[in-house]
Write a protein that holds these residues in place. Sequence first.
Motif, short mmCIF file in Angstrom:
data_model
loop_
_atom_site.label_atom_id
_atom_site.label_comp_id
_atom_site.label_asym_id
_atom_site.label_seq_id
_atom_site.Cartn_x
_atom_site.Cartn_y
_atom_site.Cartn_z
N PRO A 140 -1.71 3.51 -2.87
CA PRO A 140 -2.81 4.22 -2.22
C PRO A 140 -2.38 5.29 -1.23
O PRO A 140 -3.07 6.28 -1.02
N ILE B 185 -8.26 10.20 0.72
CA ILE B 185 -7.00 9.44 0.71
C ILE B 185 -6.90 8.78 2.08
O ILE B 185 -6.76 9.45 3.10
N ASP C 30 -9.59 2.16 5.63
CA ASP C 30 -8.87 3.31 6.17
C ASP C 30 -8.56 2.96 7.62
O ASP C 30 -9.49 2.83 8.44
N ASN D 142 0.79 -1.23 0.00
CA ASN D 142 0.00 0.00 0.00
C ASN D 142 0.82 1.28 0.00
O ASN D 142 0.27 2.36 -0.23
N VAL E 296 -9.55 3.09 -3.78
CA VAL E 296 -8.24 3.74 -3.97
C VAL E 296 -7.74 3.64 -5.41
O VAL E 296 -6.62 4.04 -5.71
N ARG F 139 -7.29 11.35 -7.05
CA ARG F 139 -8.20 11.24 -5.91
C ARG F 139 -8.80 12.58 -5.55
O ARG F 139 -9.96 12.71 -5.26
N PRO G 31 -4.10 3.42 4.22
CA PRO G 31 -4.60 2.18 3.61
C PRO G 31 -4.08 0.89 4.23
O PRO G 31 -2.90 0.77 4.57
#
Lengths: 785, 180
Positions: free
Chosen positions: A706, A767, A669, A612, A678, A740, A770
């Motif tokens: 992400p 955002i 999250d 991630n 994501v 994003r 992640p």
Amino acid sequence: MSIKNVRLKIDELKTRMALIKNLQLSIGRVTEETPEEPLGPTPFPSLTTLREWDMKLLKRYKPYYLPFCDVCCLCTFGKCDLTGNKRGACGLNMSAQQSRMVLLACCIGAATHIGHARHLVEHLIEKFGRMHPVDVGGVNVEVEAPVTRLVCGVKPKTLGDLEVVLDYLENQLTHLLSITHTGQEGNNLDFESKVFHAGMIDQVGMEVADLAQISAYGFPKADPEAPLIDLGFGVVDINKPVILCIGHNVPPAIGIVDYLTENGLQGEVEVCGLCCTAHDVTRYNPKAKIVGPISWQLRFVRSGVPDVVVVDEQCIRTDILLEAQKVKAPLIAASEKNCQGLEDRTNDDPDKIVEDLVNERVPGVLILDPEKVGEVAVKVALKLAPKRKKFKVIPEVKDVIEGAKRCRQCYRCTRACPNNLPIPEAMKMAAEGNLDKLNEIYDECIGCIRCEHACPEDLPIHSFIVKAAEKKMKNETFKVRAGRGAIQDIEIREVGGPIVLGEIPGVIAFVGCANYPKGGREIAEMAMEFAKRRYIVVTSGCAAMSAGTYKDEDGKTPYEIFPGYFDAGGLLNVGSCVSNPHIAGAAIKIASIFAKRKLMGNYEEIADYVLNRVGAVGVAWGAMSQKAASIASGFWRLGVPVVVGPHGIKYRRMLLGRADKEEDWYVYDARTGEKVYVGPAPEHLFYAAETKEEAMVMIAKLCMRPNDTTKGRAIKLTHYIDLHKRLYGTMPEDIHLFVRTLADVPITMKDEIVKILEEKGWKERPIPDPTLLPRLIRKRKEEQP
Amino acid sequence: MSMGDPWQTAEIPGPKKALVMTKPEIVTAMIKRAKRPILIVGHRAAEIDLGEELLIDYLIRFAKKTGIPVVATAHILGEFLKRGFKPAHMPAVNIGSRLADPEWQGLDGKGQYDLVLLVGMQYYFEWLILSSLKHYAPYLKTISLDNVYQPHASWSFPNLSMGKWKEALNVVMQKLEGGT
């Protein structure tokens, strides 16, 4: 770190408390756990310990099978026709069979590295003692074995400690291989999980091998300024006796260097190498030379330059004895794994062996003692060189022309050539006295000589090609930085933030073999492109050599142009195949040193972090071997995507994400427990590209993660879009999947991108912090106000 | 070499092998029969010289004549755009995996395809993409338009010289234009 196989025996002990007779106490293993490094949940994982993590990856990155064979012929039920995903007599369908074959390949690869490590560790313990310290970088490298610590949860301090790790690896490998037997695993995804397991233990095996050799032989220890080594056909001084070492397991080559040193013969004999032994002997002695990658074996041997050929193990042409005989160069086989049918002379008097070889009584010998190999090889080279006078089998130009006239234009050569090279056309021109086309073919020839075996006229086509390119070949003089080994902890501290936030756009590792679709130069071109763009470019193995085969207008090679630091714009060679874990280790160390995630036995969390947050991509452009397969699978489980060249599609299975399936790209999250989309970052885990251009665009795309900050994502998008525009001639169509918030949009392309976003109905999204692991959610949804 | 020999000698398939298209008319007949055909073009189409034109130029004419949607793989997209033709773009392994997915709804969202024409990749690369479709996409017919025998296709030209291949492609075009 741990104590193994403790046995205590007391025949009789009298104390005031008691009388003890015939007490025997046996302890399998005592593991020391230091308070500052608590053990994570999965030390020494078994076959299924990390299965849940694997299934998370496989749910997103589904296997796409490209069967390389329609039948299974592994048991006497067979051959079984599996066409159309039919099941064979054992019940296995095509998908499971393909995964099974991938597992088999990865077991072969892992066994090769682990066997290599075992031999090396045993040899070094014999030479330096079990208590010899593991030291790969002094105070600069406190996390000396990131992969081993992560997987096994142990911290090896001495060579002896590495044996415990090897015991575990051999145990797992035996189980893994047993799974490929008829009537075991039946599910393709479970096979795939075991492929990941094989890759993971392979990474540990390679790390053990490199830790041992760096520590015992004093190779460069995480040195960004490791010496520059001569590389290329033209760097070998043909006026001296030449010893050529081929393979991967370096003790025999070191035996040669030591014998020369101990007898004051340095400078009188050229020691050069092909493939990873070349890397490792130059890490020991920078005056040794690297001829080139694996595919250059025959062109160099047939040129007659080597007076003695020494082979250890792996990736050696198995007809090397025949080829060496053609140029009257004796062969010394130095590994139990590769005896070449030669008589074992390990216990013979060295001078008697030398006499037999020099007088051509035998074409070669097997010597399973690296020091004796050193003595014999040097003595033979010195005695034989004046006699051989670089006897070669490369023909003269007139012989090429005459030979070419015999060409029937039957195209069997082209049909046998992995790269479909236009040999008949070149032969037609050669027959008319023009060798230009043969000279061109040289650049893309991988030296397999399938063309020669197919030729009904028995023409030595490869030798013709080599002759046509002779001038060019002799001018091949490049530099490669000696394998530096590990990445320093301080380097990780400095770049960890910029990498995780995306401000350094990515870490790109060019690794693996030399089965290139259009020659090794493509590696140099890709490596330079990304280094110029301020990615961190790491190399190893044959790819590290190919990355050096370029010169700018000032005559500088890539390793001279770019610094060897693990930093933006760096180009660093970590070393041989077994040095690959330093690359995986860098990603792991970002999680443990920079982000302070627990390391010991904590695989799943660290892999989740890497997937991630760490924008790393492996590129095995010429991947050929089973070792390359297992190396790649070790990266997959860790969350690092791998791109292979077109021949890599023959690994028969890709792991592809589907950008069009939104549901596949949600993560938790960790701050809130919310599931957040994501985008497809990274889009694929294993991907074969048709061309270099396609690979470059995909590499830039696969660096997105992400966790990228808006600044970092904007930088990554800039490179992706720029390469896409340059190489594809247009803006990418999936840009909306990676934006994003508007702050992600590169400022210089804002108008153009915003227009696309509007057309696509794009909406801003958060955002996250992640993770794919629910247990890492710090605040669960139900706990929120 | 017989008509049904793979171009790369050792790439032996089986038991199910492509039918050899001895007559180029088969291509047009298959296209006419198909409800949802698609053409996939690999990077080599911009390198292959048919004499008066490059293969890519022929394929653009072919696509315009038939109205078959085109997917350009690798970096050949730019070559199409230079010629004023805008195909869809997708890496070969991406389009291959989508075609092998019975649930995929196609480039236009209207459903999976029923005929795939492939041309212009490295022989072995196309060999394996076709293998995946042979094994996992029973709803598809596949045609290799290359001048080499691709055994994993449903239909393939045999190994043809450039001259014979060009003739065959011209016949296909003539048939599409309604010629005899």
